[in-house]
Design a protein around this motif. Structure first.
Motif: not given
Length: 204
Positions: A84-92, A28-36, A94-99
């Motif tokens: 990566e979030i801007d390129t892939l969208n946050i859903h994809h 949900g944040p506007l800044i920074g990485d999504v972390v898995a 997030t899954h990339l970080a999880m993998r």
């Protein structure tokens, strides 16, 4: 995990010891990485008090983060960047970080329990668990170390750019954060595909 009593018992189609709990922080944040994070707990070294990271105080999360790092069979933390979030969208993203987190586990996982309603597209078998961080200790452990890692990223960003208040709001779209964006404009770490950055680009 008292909150887990509100949900039906988990039926897990795996009996071994290399079950990885997987969770993310920072959609949900506007800044920074999504972390898995991915965590395989050690049955011989149980950790008491594991719970959804959002329900814990910062001090308790920090203490549990240290215990998980010391007592889990293994753990891994991975990121997807704002680009990566801007390129892939946050859903994809997030899954990339999880993998990435799953792939970094040593020893490797054999089965996945992933918080949410979708698996991240990894080759390993597993199941998605709604409210999983309240229903299984391995997912709770992943949520805790992911949350601590992302909060530390925000504290470091706050030290570099104190006028934005990142240590307080952790990048979420609070009034303080939105006001700072209007006054100061975005940083390179901001997610340009997110509102209000996307919808109010004329401000910047």
């Amino acid at each position: 995990m008292a909150e887990a009593m509100q949900w039906p018992p988990l039926v897990i189609d795996y009996q071994g010891e290399r079950l990885a709990g997987v969770d993310e922080v920072g959609r949900g944040p506007l800044i920074g990485d999504v972390v898995a994070a991915a965590v395989i707990l050690d049955p011989a070294r149980p950790i008491t008090g594991l719970a959804d990271s959002k329900k814990l105080s910062s001090k308790r999360r920090e203490a549990l983060d240290q215990l998980i790092r010391e007592q889990a069979l293994c753990f891994a933390i991975a990121h997807a960047t704002p680009d990566e979030i801007d390129t892939l969208n946050i859903h994809h993203a997030t899954h990339l970080a999880m993998r990435r987190a799953i792939d970094a586990l040593t020893p490797a996982a054999e089965y996945l329990l992933v918080d949410g309603n979708k698996l991240p597209g990894h080759v390993l078998p597993g199941q998605a668990v709604v409210k999983g961080d309240a229903r299984h200790d391995a997912i709770a452990a992943a949520s805790i170390i992911a949350k601590v890692a992302r909060d530390r990223q925000m504290v470091a960003l706050d030290a570099a750019h104190p006028a934005y208040g990142f240590a307080r709001h952790k990048g979420y779209p609070t009034r303080e954060h939105l006001d700072a964006l209007t006054r100061l404009g975005p940083l390179p770490e901001h997610r340009r595909s997110f509102a209000p950055l996307k919808h109010q680009h004329n401000l910047f």
